[in-house]
Each structure stands twice: as structure tokens, then as C-alpha cells.
Design an enzyme around this catalytic site. Sequence first.
Site, PDB file in Angstrom:
ATOM      1  N   HIS A  19       1.165  -1.289  -0.176  1.00 26.05           N
ATOM      2  CA  HIS A  19      -0.052  -0.381   0.197  1.00 26.05           C
ATOM      3  C   HIS A  19       1.160   1.246  -0.109  1.00 26.05           C
ATOM      4  O   HIS A  19       0.736   2.158  -0.664  1.00 26.05           O
ATOM      5  CB  HIS A  19      -0.656   0.199   1.357  1.00 26.05           C
ATOM      6  CG  HIS A  19      -2.052  -0.930   1.534  1.00 26.05           C
ATOM      7  ND1 HIS A  19      -2.374  -2.204   2.067  1.00 26.05           N
ATOM      8  CD2 HIS A  19      -2.832  -1.400   0.823  1.00 26.05           C
ATOM      9  CE1 HIS A  19      -3.581  -2.342   2.050  1.00 26.05           C
ATOM     10  NE2 HIS A  19      -3.621  -1.867   1.191  1.00 26.05           N
ATOM     11  N   LYS A  43     -16.399  -6.868   3.605  1.00 28.67           N
ATOM     12  CA  LYS A  43     -14.819  -8.056   3.903  1.00 28.67           C
ATOM     13  C   LYS A  43     -15.080  -7.779   5.461  1.00 28.67           C
ATOM     14  O   LYS A  43     -14.920  -6.754   6.314  1.00 28.67           O
ATOM     15  CB  LYS A  43     -12.949  -7.085   3.736  1.00 28.67           C
ATOM     16  CG  LYS A  43     -13.446  -7.628   2.550  1.00 28.67           C
ATOM     17  CD  LYS A  43     -11.465  -7.959   1.391  1.00 28.67           C
ATOM     18  CE  LYS A  43     -11.203  -7.119   0.050  1.00 28.67           C
ATOM     19  NZ  LYS A  43     -10.086  -7.176   0.269  1.00 28.67           N
ATOM     20  N   ARG A  94      -2.052  -5.676  -8.252  1.00 24.26           N
ATOM     21  CA  ARG A  94      -0.349  -7.553  -8.619  1.00 24.26           C
ATOM     22  C   ARG A  94      -0.520  -8.186  -9.387  1.00 24.26           C
ATOM     23  O   ARG A  94       0.073  -8.142 -10.475  1.00 24.26           O
ATOM     24  CB  ARG A  94      -0.785  -8.386  -6.763  1.00 24.26           C
ATOM     25  CG  ARG A  94      -0.827  -7.388  -5.813  1.00 24.26           C
ATOM     26  CD  ARG A  94      -1.383  -7.376  -4.875  1.00 24.26           C
ATOM     27  NE  ARG A  94      -2.864  -7.002  -4.868  1.00 24.26           N
ATOM     28  CZ  ARG A  94      -3.884  -6.654  -3.676  1.00 24.26           C
ATOM     29  NH1 ARG A  94      -3.230  -7.294  -2.827  1.00 24.26           N
ATOM     30  NH2 ARG A  94      -4.923  -7.004  -3.488  1.00 24.26           N
ATOM     31  N   SER A 132      -2.857  -7.735   2.775  1.00 17.80           N
ATOM     32  CA  SER A 132      -3.129  -7.479   4.331  1.00 17.80           C
ATOM     33  C   SER A 132      -3.706  -9.264   4.348  1.00 17.80           C
ATOM     34  O   SER A 132      -3.685  -9.245   6.210  1.00 17.80           O
ATOM     35  CB  SER A 132      -4.576  -6.552   3.759  1.00 17.80           C
ATOM     36  OG  SER A 132      -4.539  -5.697   3.751  1.00 17.80           O
TER      37      SER A 132
HETATM   38  P1  ADP Z   1      -9.989  -3.404  -1.232  1.00 21.91           P
HETATM   39  O1  ADP Z   1     -10.635  -4.030   0.167  1.00 21.91           O
HETATM   40  O2  ADP Z   1     -10.656  -1.601  -1.509  1.00 21.91           O
HETATM   41  O3  ADP Z   1      -9.317  -4.277  -2.551  1.00 21.91           O
HETATM   42  P2  ADP Z   1      -7.261  -3.763   0.171  1.00 21.91           P
HETATM   43  O4  ADP Z   1      -6.212  -3.217   1.257  1.00 21.91           O
HETATM   44  O5  ADP Z   1      -7.051  -4.185   0.092  1.00 21.91           O
HETATM   45  O6  ADP Z   1      -8.127  -2.407  -0.560  1.00 21.91           O
HETATM   46  O7  ADP Z   1      -5.931  -2.684  -0.908  1.00 21.91           O
HETATM   47  C1  ADP Z   1      -6.196  -1.081  -1.550  1.00 21.91           C
HETATM   48  C2  ADP Z   1      -5.231  -1.427  -2.867  1.00 21.91           C
HETATM   49  O8  ADP Z   1      -4.012  -1.248  -2.129  1.00 21.91           O
HETATM   50  C3  ADP Z   1      -5.797  -1.513  -4.285  1.00 21.91           C
HETATM   51  O9  ADP Z   1      -5.922  -0.827  -5.304  1.00 21.91           O
HETATM   52  C4  ADP Z   1      -4.982  -2.231  -4.081  1.00 21.91           C
HETATM   53  O10 ADP Z   1      -4.728  -3.919  -5.232  1.00 21.91           O
HETATM   54  C5  ADP Z   1      -3.859  -1.824  -3.591  1.00 21.91           C
HETATM   55  N1  ADP Z   1      -3.152  -3.091  -2.670  1.00 21.91           N
HETATM   56  C6  ADP Z   1      -3.134  -4.046  -2.154  1.00 21.91           C
HETATM   57  N2  ADP Z   1      -1.469  -4.993  -1.993  1.00 21.91           N
HETATM   58  C7  ADP Z   1      -0.601  -4.048  -2.742  1.00 21.91           C
HETATM   59  C8  ADP Z   1       0.523  -4.268  -3.480  1.00 21.91           C
HETATM   60  N3  ADP Z   1       1.020  -5.436  -3.082  1.00 21.91           N
HETATM   61  N4  ADP Z   1       1.280  -4.002  -4.278  1.00 21.91           N
HETATM   62  C9  ADP Z   1       0.587  -3.053  -4.510  1.00 21.91           C
HETATM   63  N5  ADP Z   1      -0.739  -2.286  -4.600  1.00 21.91           N
HETATM   64  C10 ADP Z   1      -1.187  -3.339  -3.505  1.00 21.91           C
END
Ligand code: ADP
Length: 170
Positions: A19, A43, A94, A132
Site C-alpha cells: 500500500h 470484508k 498485483r 493484508s
Molecule cells: P480493497 O479491499 O478495496 O481491495 P485493499 O486494502 O486490499 O483494499 O487494497 C487497497 C489498494 O491497494 C488496492 O488498489 C490494491 O490493489 C492495492 N494493493 C494492495 N496490496 C498491494 C501490493 N502488494 N502492491 C500494490 N498494490 C497493492
Amino acid sequence: MSSRCAVCPGSFDPPTWGHLSLVERGVLLFDRVIVAVAYNSSKAALFSPEERVEMLRESLAGYDPDRVVVDSFDGLLVDYARRQGAVAILRGLRATGDFEYEFQMAMVNQQLAPGIQSVFMMTDARWLHLSSTIVKEAAFYGVDLSAMVPPPVAVRLREKLGRPSPAVSV
Ligand code: ADP
């Protein structure tokens, strides 16, 4: 010249280095990046939205507060983005698995708010494997979290899951 703002929405349950990398690269493109914790995610979350905001603020404390802002929102993302005057919604990609969901969301958001562009950034290869969910699992099993999350998040994960940090355990 008008300043260009992007909203970077997500669950951030908890924030990871993936993130933070997205935010770091987002500020190269936009004058202001609003990292926005979604309240209404479907979620089941480990951390409350308030805790996720705090972890993001702690982890992003090094940025100019005019350039990186942490906030939370309830309701429709495009309504929030409009209220913030954002020109873009910034998301990360990703693996190919992310694409289908992101594509659908981008299409819906385009219909709802044609003036706001969805912008996707490929993950930094170092964080390709990070999510996460994986981080929570690793924390549960007491794995060293330093390669996955920033220090303030590692501390909170240890507190939440009741496991001592390897750095302080004897
Ligand atoms: P959501 O539940 O809305 O997908 P996340 O917290 O999982 O929220 O992710 C928020 C943003 O960060 C999303 O656009 C996700 O693709 C991006 N993201 C999460 N992990 C990574 C990573 N390892 N590398 C790049 N972007 C990431």
C-alpha cells in the site's frame, strides 16, 4: 495551475508495504493523494476503520501533509471522490487475479462519474506477493513482519493478536 488530487481507496486491514509503495508512486503523479479507508467494505475486518486510519497516519507521517492525507469514507466511492475534488481513483494491481474485479469497479465508476478517471499502478515487484490477508496470517503464526508492514503496523498486529514481537521476546 489547478492541483490534481487522487483518492486511493481501500480496506487497509492492515496497511502493508505494498500500500505504501502505491502511495509513494502516486505522489509522483498527483499533487495530493488522499488515502481513504472504506467503512463499508464487505470484508470482515480485524481492525476498526479508526485503527486503520491511525496506522496509515503513523506509517505516512513522513510525507508533506498537504500532499498525502489519510481519511475515511462511508458510502459510494465516487461521491466521496467528487466531494474531495479528485480527478482520479488510484488503485494497485498485483497479479492478473486483481484485474477482473478492478475492471468491473472501474466500469461502474466510469458510468457513475465520467469525470473521474480510474488509474492503476502495477505493484512494485518487491511487494507482489503482499496482501493484508497474508500479513494477518503471518502475524497470527508469529512470523517476523518487518518485510511486510511498516513498524507501527507490526506493533498493532502483535497487540491485536496477542503475540510478542520477535524483537522484544526473550
Ligand atoms: P480493497 O479491499 O478495496 O481491495 P485493499 O486494502 O486490499 O483494499 O487494497 C487497497 C489498494 O491497494 C488496492 O488498489 C490494491 O490493489 C492495492 N494493493 C494492495 N496490496 C498491494 C501490493 N502488494 N502492491 C500494490 N498494490 C497493492
